[in-house]
Design an enzyme around this catalytic site. Sequence first.
Site, PDB file in Angstrom:
ATOM      1  N   MET A  76       0.828  -1.355  -0.029  1.00 34.83           N
ATOM      2  CA  MET A  76       0.074   0.084  -0.043  1.00 34.83           C
ATOM      3  C   MET A  76       0.845   1.171   0.133  1.00 34.83           C
ATOM      4  O   MET A  76       0.253   2.189   0.413  1.00 34.83           O
ATOM      5  CB  MET A  76      -0.872   0.040   1.181  1.00 34.83           C
ATOM      6  CG  MET A  76      -2.008  -1.412   1.198  1.00 34.83           C
ATOM      7  SD  MET A  76      -2.831  -1.131  -0.029  1.00 34.83           S
ATOM      8  CE  MET A  76      -3.787  -2.966   0.163  1.00 34.83           C
ATOM      9  N   CYS A  77       2.023   1.122  -0.472  1.00 40.83           N
ATOM     10  CA  CYS A  77       3.113   2.306  -0.197  1.00 40.83           C
ATOM     11  C   CYS A  77       2.553   3.030  -1.590  1.00 40.83           C
ATOM     12  O   CYS A  77       2.870   2.434  -2.744  1.00 40.83           O
ATOM     13  CB  CYS A  77       4.440   1.618  -0.137  1.00 40.83           C
ATOM     14  SG  CYS A  77       5.692   2.814   0.246  1.00 40.83           S
ATOM     15  N   HIS A  78       2.938   4.361  -1.706  1.00 39.65           N
ATOM     16  CA  HIS A  78       2.831   5.105  -2.955  1.00 39.65           C
ATOM     17  C   HIS A  78       4.374   5.207  -3.582  1.00 39.65           C
ATOM     18  O   HIS A  78       5.185   5.161  -2.710  1.00 39.65           O
ATOM     19  CB  HIS A  78       2.407   6.520  -2.536  1.00 39.65           C
ATOM     20  CG  HIS A  78       1.059   6.834  -1.988  1.00 39.65           C
ATOM     21  ND1 HIS A  78       0.601   6.283  -0.974  1.00 39.65           N
ATOM     22  CD2 HIS A  78      -0.109   6.656  -3.029  1.00 39.65           C
ATOM     23  CE1 HIS A  78      -0.852   6.632  -0.645  1.00 39.65           C
ATOM     24  NE2 HIS A  78      -1.279   6.726  -2.021  1.00 39.65           N
ATOM     25  N   GLU A 113      10.455   4.136   3.126  1.00 40.35           N
ATOM     26  CA  GLU A 113      11.655   4.120   2.166  1.00 40.35           C
ATOM     27  C   GLU A 113      12.916   4.109   3.152  1.00 40.35           C
ATOM     28  O   GLU A 113      13.756   2.908   2.827  1.00 40.35           O
ATOM     29  CB  GLU A 113      11.861   5.446   1.288  1.00 40.35           C
ATOM     30  CG  GLU A 113      10.657   5.290   0.127  1.00 40.35           C
ATOM     31  CD  GLU A 113       9.239   5.399   0.465  1.00 40.35           C
ATOM     32  OE1 GLU A 113       8.345   5.222  -0.245  1.00 40.35           O
ATOM     33  OE2 GLU A 113       9.020   5.897   1.656  1.00 40.35           O
ATOM     34  N   ASP A 127      24.592 -10.872   3.646  1.00 41.91           N
ATOM     35  CA  ASP A 127      24.918 -11.867   2.342  1.00 41.91           C
ATOM     36  C   ASP A 127      26.501 -11.814   2.033  1.00 41.91           C
ATOM     37  O   ASP A 127      26.930 -12.802   1.705  1.00 41.91           O
ATOM     38  CB  ASP A 127      24.127 -11.422   1.156  1.00 41.91           C
ATOM     39  CG  ASP A 127      24.437 -12.278  -0.085  1.00 41.91           C
ATOM     40  OD1 ASP A 127      24.456 -13.301  -0.175  1.00 41.91           O
ATOM     41  OD2 ASP A 127      24.828 -11.682  -0.818  1.00 41.91           O
TER      42      ASP A 127
END
EC number: 4.6.1.17
Length: 160
Positions: A76-78, A113, A127
């Site tokens: 639901m992130c713009h 973000e 990693d």
Amino acid sequence: MTAEFTHVDDEGDAQMVDIGEKADSKRRAVARGEIRLSEATLDAIDDDEVAKGDVLTTARIGAVQAVKHTWETIPMCHQIPITNVETDFELVDGAVECTVAVETVGKTGCEMEALEGVTTGLNVVWDMVKASEKDDDGQYPTAAIEDVRVVEKTKSAPGE
């Protein structure tokens, strides 16, 4: 505090919040987290002796990429116009600490973000060093991503 859920419509279905009527604002969010590692791994990072390459430069690139693609991974992130991303990685107290600051001018904030940048940056560190963290039993007794959080969120009129 209200119990109104902004990402749910009247029928209880998930929805993206309508921000169309909101005024643009200059926004900034800063998130931070860390990955705990063995002293030997931290020394290898500090001395640029990790077999896969430059850990912190690679993590910095991964963090920026994650910031730019947050809208693709958080349902639901713009999609927002990112005006600036700052990343900082420090070796502190048995860990690599990652801080990501994100800036935008728009109708919604940028804390998601910043959080995506931190978690991806720390995942990249993992990693790059996981082979050196494995013990004789194939376990990772030291490595842990911890304390990921928003540490700052600001909003002001553009030009301020």
